[in-house]
Design a protein around this motif. Structure first.
Motif, short mmCIF file in Angstrom:
data_model
loop_
_atom_site.label_atom_id
_atom_site.label_comp_id
_atom_site.label_asym_id
_atom_site.label_seq_id
_atom_site.Cartn_x
_atom_site.Cartn_y
_atom_site.Cartn_z
N ILE A 1 -19.79 -1.98 -8.56
CA ILE A 1 -18.28 -2.30 -8.96
C ILE A 1 -18.33 -2.78 -10.16
CG2 ILE A 1 -16.51 -3.71 -7.88
CD1 ILE A 1 -17.26 -1.31 -6.25
N ASN A 2 -17.66 -2.38 -11.01
CA ASN A 2 -16.97 -3.05 -12.24
C ASN A 2 -15.40 -2.95 -12.51
OD1 ASN A 2 -19.98 -2.80 -13.44
ND2 ASN A 2 -19.67 -0.78 -13.09
N ASN A 3 -15.26 -4.38 -12.80
CA ASN A 3 -13.79 -4.44 -12.76
C ASN A 3 -13.54 -5.94 -13.62
OD1 ASN A 3 -13.54 -6.45 -10.64
ND2 ASN A 3 -13.32 -4.63 -9.31
N TYR A 4 -12.21 -6.42 -13.69
CA TYR A 4 -11.97 -7.46 -14.00
C TYR A 4 -11.34 -8.61 -13.24
CZ TYR A 4 -12.93 -4.99 -18.57
OH TYR A 4 -13.75 -4.53 -19.26
N GLN A 5 -11.61 -8.23 -11.83
CA GLN A 5 -11.19 -8.99 -11.02
C GLN A 5 -11.93 -10.25 -10.71
OE1 GLN A 5 -10.53 -6.93 -7.32
NE2 GLN A 5 -9.27 -5.16 -8.39
N ARG A 6 -11.43 -11.63 -10.72
CA ARG A 6 -12.07 -12.76 -10.77
C ARG A 6 -11.70 -13.85 -9.98
NH1 ARG A 6 -14.56 -9.52 -13.16
NH2 ARG A 6 -15.52 -9.71 -15.18
N ASP A 7 -12.57 -14.62 -9.54
CA ASP A 7 -12.42 -15.90 -8.92
C ASP A 7 -11.57 -15.56 -7.37
OD1 ASP A 7 -12.91 -16.95 -11.13
OD2 ASP A 7 -10.94 -17.35 -11.61
N GLY B 1 -21.55 -13.53 -7.31
CA GLY B 1 -21.58 -13.97 -8.68
C GLY B 1 -20.45 -13.97 -9.69
N ASN B 2 -19.54 -13.54 -9.15
CA ASN B 2 -18.08 -13.53 -9.92
C ASN B 2 -18.29 -12.98 -11.46
OD1 ASN B 2 -15.43 -14.23 -9.84
ND2 ASN B 2 -15.63 -16.22 -10.67
#
Length: 487
Positions: free
Chosen positions: A363-369, A376-377
């Protein structure tokens, strides 16, 4: 307002102009995100229970695999997990009742959810269907009202009056409730029922050709119903009867399986076919578009823990892999938003990190927190896009096949108001014994309804589908079909 009725409003007190039809681009759709009433209605509906599912609360699940048995399927879709004969994809299946709560008996008369998660190399593909090929309503804006009618009144009790009041005022439900009150209305087990996509989906191949497709998972154990009297008995003696049966069959290595068939429909046929292919209350004839075998689904592993795997599973029709796309079906368009939103509420924004929901690929995206972030965020990787530091970028080859839309943006109904031909055809296909059981099931279910006007309104629908059907239900209830209906 006439009749001194109050005006329906949004939560902000804004008057609602149309509560029966969602806002779409043209007559067929797709839906418009500006339809705030639809989004607010679905979003609020998803948050009405804590923490169990609003619908499909009681269920069972198992892991297994899907194996392709037809080398020709790649002609119709570029979905990698369907690319060649013999290819296996790990999967998870969840079966469920629809209207009841967690502790509800398994053997009630209710549709069964048939939800499948395929862990493909292009991410999770979820097919979230039922054990019936049609549904009660055809516009997502009516879904909260439909489920409310099947739940409980403010006094905490079930009420047959509201069930039949809603159905009799929603004639598009006739096809589904005919399946529901027939011999398949209470499956003998989860193993002895078919599963259907219900919706029409779009398949796209490597050449960019598009086809419409409908899925049919046919039980290799055969289809069997449960006698209503035995079902009532089991409801009291073993409310987990279906869950227990599925678990025991896998423990005993009697692995249940289903053969997947699809109906492949040339793309342009949607414009001229006799039924609207995007109306979930209608079926597409197998005579017009014969079924083609695709592969076999086998369930061979029980959950390690029911809560961890079954209760925390999150399946959504929004999870579509390249080669499989949505149609403009108004129910599907609403479900694409609603299911994922329900999971975000019930399990949190990071619910896809839960093992049962975790994709097999990277999985590679810019969703965080967010709550319960456990992967590992993404460390110190970039948190925005576009960027010049080698962050993940889009793959244009996976964009959807364009679908032409036209017309004015408005809240519009489906073109067809024929809610009777297909249910009538289904009734006429039944043997005399099947018809007798169907009539008895309907009459027994309707008998507690206190208002004859509701019963007569529903009887009118039966009569319009087939006069014999209406007359027989009316007679069983001690009523007569109104003369005005017969004209």
């Amino acid at each position: 307002m006439s009749n001194n009725k109050k005006t329906l409003t949004t939560g902000a007190g804004i008057p609602v102009g149309d509560n029966q039809h969602s806002l779409t681009a043209g007559n067929r759709g797709p839906g418009l995100i500006q339809d705030y009433h639809l989004l607010e209605k679905l979003a609020h509906f998803n948050r009405e229970r804590i923490p169990e599912r609003v619908v499909h609360a009681k269920g069972a699940g198992a892991f297994g695999y899907f194996e392709v048995t037809n080398d020709e399927i790649s002609k119709y879709t570029k979905a990698k997990f369907l690319s060649e004969k013999g290819k296996r994809t790990n999967m998870f299946a969840r079966f469920s009742t629809v209207a009841g709560e967690q502790g509800y008996p398994d053997t009630v008369r209710d549709p069964r959810g048939f939800a499948l998660k395929f862990y493909t190399e292009d991410g999770n593909y979820d097919l979230v269907g039922n054990n019936t090929p049609v549904f009660f309503i055809r516009d997502a804006i009516k879904f909260p009202d439909f489920i409310h009618s099947q739940k409980r009144l403010g006094n905490g009790l079930k009420d047959p009056n509201m069930v039949w009041d809603f159905w009799s005022l929603s004639p598009e439900s006739l096809h589904q409730i005919t399946y529901l009150h027939g011999d398949r209305g209470i499956p003998a087990t989860y193993r002895h029922m078919n599963g259907y996509s219900s919706h029409t989906f779009k398949w796209v191949n490597e050449e960019g050709e598009a086809f419409w497709v409908v899925y049919h998972f046919i039980s290799d154990q055969g289809v069997q119903g449960l006698d209503p009297e035995l079902a009532d008995k089991l409801a009291g003696e073993n409310p987990d009867y279906h869950r227990e049966d599925l678990y025991n069959s896998i423990e005993n290595e009697d692995f249940p399986s289903w053969t997947l068939y699809v109906q492949i429909i040339p793309y342009e046929d949607y414009k001229t076919y006799k039924w609207d292919m995007f109306d979930i209350t209608k079926t597409i004839s197998k005579k017009d578009y014969p079924r083609i075998e695709v592969g076999k689904m086998v369930l061979n592993q029980n959950p390690g823990n029911h809560f961890a795997d079954v209760e925390q599973s999150a399946l959504s029709p929004a999870n579509l892999v390249p080669g499989i796309e949505a149609s403009p079906d108004k129910m599907l368009q609403g479900r694409i938003f609603s299911y994922a939103d329900a999971h975000r509420y019930r399990l949190g924004a990071n619910h896809q990190q839960i093992p049962v929901n975790r994709p097999a690929n990277e999985i590679n995206n810019y969703q965080r927190d967010g709550f319960m972030r456990v992967d590992g965020n993404s460390g110190n990787a970039p948190v925005y896009e576009p960027n010049s530091v080698d962050g993940p970028v889009e793959d244009p080859s996976t964009k959807i096949k364009p679908f032409e839309v036209s017309g004015e943006a408005d809240s519009v109904a489906y073109d067809s108001t024929d809610h009777y031909t297909q249910p009538g055809d289904l009734y006429r296909l039944m043997s005399e014994d099947e018809k007798a059981r169907l009539v008895k099931n309907f009459a027994d279910h309707m008998r507690p309804v206190e208002r004859d006007e509701i019963k007569l309104r529903q009887i009118e629908h039966f009569y319009k589908a087939d006069p014999d059907w209406g007359e027989r239900v009316a007679a069983d209830l001690g009523l007569s079909v109104p003369e005005s209906v017969k004209k």
